[in-house]
Design a protein around this motif. Structure first.
Motif, mmCIF file in Angstrom:
data_model
loop_
_atom_site.group_PDB
_atom_site.id
_atom_site.type_symbol
_atom_site.label_atom_id
_atom_site.label_comp_id
_atom_site.label_asym_id
_atom_site.label_seq_id
_atom_site.Cartn_x
_atom_site.Cartn_y
_atom_site.Cartn_z
ATOM 1 N N UNK A 88 0.937 -1.159 -0.022
ATOM 2 C CA UNK A 88 -0.164 -0.025 0.133
ATOM 3 C C UNK A 88 0.943 1.221 -0.124
ATOM 4 N N UNK A 89 1.888 1.137 0.726
ATOM 5 C CA UNK A 89 2.648 2.360 0.626
ATOM 6 C C UNK A 89 3.504 2.725 -0.442
ATOM 7 N N UNK A 90 4.088 1.615 -1.097
ATOM 8 C CA UNK A 90 4.705 1.662 -2.356
ATOM 9 C C UNK A 90 3.712 2.323 -3.480
ATOM 10 N N UNK A 91 2.392 1.594 -3.357
ATOM 11 C CA UNK A 91 1.663 2.206 -4.479
ATOM 12 C C UNK A 91 1.233 3.486 -4.344
ATOM 13 N N UNK A 92 1.019 4.040 -2.955
ATOM 14 C CA UNK A 92 0.739 5.406 -2.677
ATOM 15 C C UNK A 92 1.752 6.198 -3.072
ATOM 16 N N UNK A 93 3.006 5.897 -3.164
ATOM 17 C CA UNK A 93 4.102 6.925 -3.341
ATOM 18 C C UNK A 93 4.151 6.791 -4.901
ATOM 19 N N UNK A 94 3.888 5.642 -5.693
ATOM 20 C CA UNK A 94 3.890 5.541 -7.085
ATOM 21 C C UNK A 94 2.753 6.288 -7.709
ATOM 22 N N UNK B 263 -3.638 2.183 -10.630
ATOM 23 C CA UNK B 263 -3.014 2.092 -9.516
ATOM 24 C C UNK B 263 -3.785 2.466 -8.286
ATOM 25 N N UNK B 264 -4.817 3.549 -8.524
ATOM 26 C CA UNK B 264 -5.744 3.915 -7.357
ATOM 27 C C UNK B 264 -6.824 2.853 -7.256
ATOM 28 N N UNK B 265 -7.118 1.970 -8.307
ATOM 29 C CA UNK B 265 -7.877 0.718 -8.018
ATOM 30 C C UNK B 265 -7.406 -0.235 -7.274
ATOM 31 N N UNK B 266 -5.953 -0.400 -7.511
ATOM 32 C CA UNK B 266 -5.234 -1.650 -6.824
ATOM 33 C C UNK B 266 -5.284 -1.305 -5.498
ATOM 34 N N UNK B 267 -5.008 0.200 -5.094
ATOM 35 C CA UNK B 267 -4.920 0.486 -3.777
ATOM 36 C C UNK B 267 -6.169 0.190 -3.205
ATOM 37 N N UNK B 268 -7.203 0.695 -3.586
ATOM 38 C CA UNK B 268 -8.453 0.239 -2.895
ATOM 39 C C UNK B 268 -8.715 -1.328 -2.927
ATOM 40 N N UNK B 269 -8.220 -1.943 -3.985
ATOM 41 C CA UNK B 269 -8.507 -3.494 -3.742
ATOM 42 C C UNK B 269 -7.556 -4.071 -2.430
ATOM 43 N N UNK B 270 -6.373 -3.337 -2.461
ATOM 44 C CA UNK B 270 -5.517 -3.919 -1.205
ATOM 45 C C UNK B 270 -6.113 -3.552 0.103
#
Length: 104
Positions: free
Chosen positions: A33-39, A71-78
């Motif tokens: 989640x943190x890596x995707x948030x930075x990305x 990327x936003x959708x993958x964060x919501x999925x996680x």
């Protein structure tokens, strides 16, 4: 310190070649989640400098805006997988290989 909220992704690969090899990998989900948030932050900045509509002469159909939305959708999925229940995402077995991915 409570670890009730600690969710880990376990990847287990079992290969049969005269014996079994078991390789467990505990990976905390908050790291993803943190890596995707930075990305996502980098992609938001990149979207300021790129056009929303691709030019007609480009061969790529993937834009920076599309990657940002994915990327936003993958964060919501996680975030939805971080609930209290365990999940078995993948459990595949063949003659010589077994792959198990679960969230505990």
């Amino acid at each position: 310190m409570s670890i009730n909220g600690f969710r880990a992704l376990w990847i287990r690969l079992q290969i049969e070649d005269r014996r079994f090899i078991k390789i467990p990998f505990p990976i905390p989900l908050y790291i993803f989640e943190e890596l995707l948030d930075c990305f996502l932050d980098i992609l938001i900045i990149a979207c300021f400098f790129t056009p929303k509509v691709l030019a007609s002469n480009t061969t790529s159909r993937i834009s920076v805006h599309l990657v940002k939305e994915l990327t936003y959708d993958v964060i919501k999925l996680l975030q939805s997988l971080n609930s209290n229940e365990p999940y078995d995402l993948i459990d595949v077995s063949t003659d010589k290989v077994k792959v198990l991915i679960k969230i505990r």
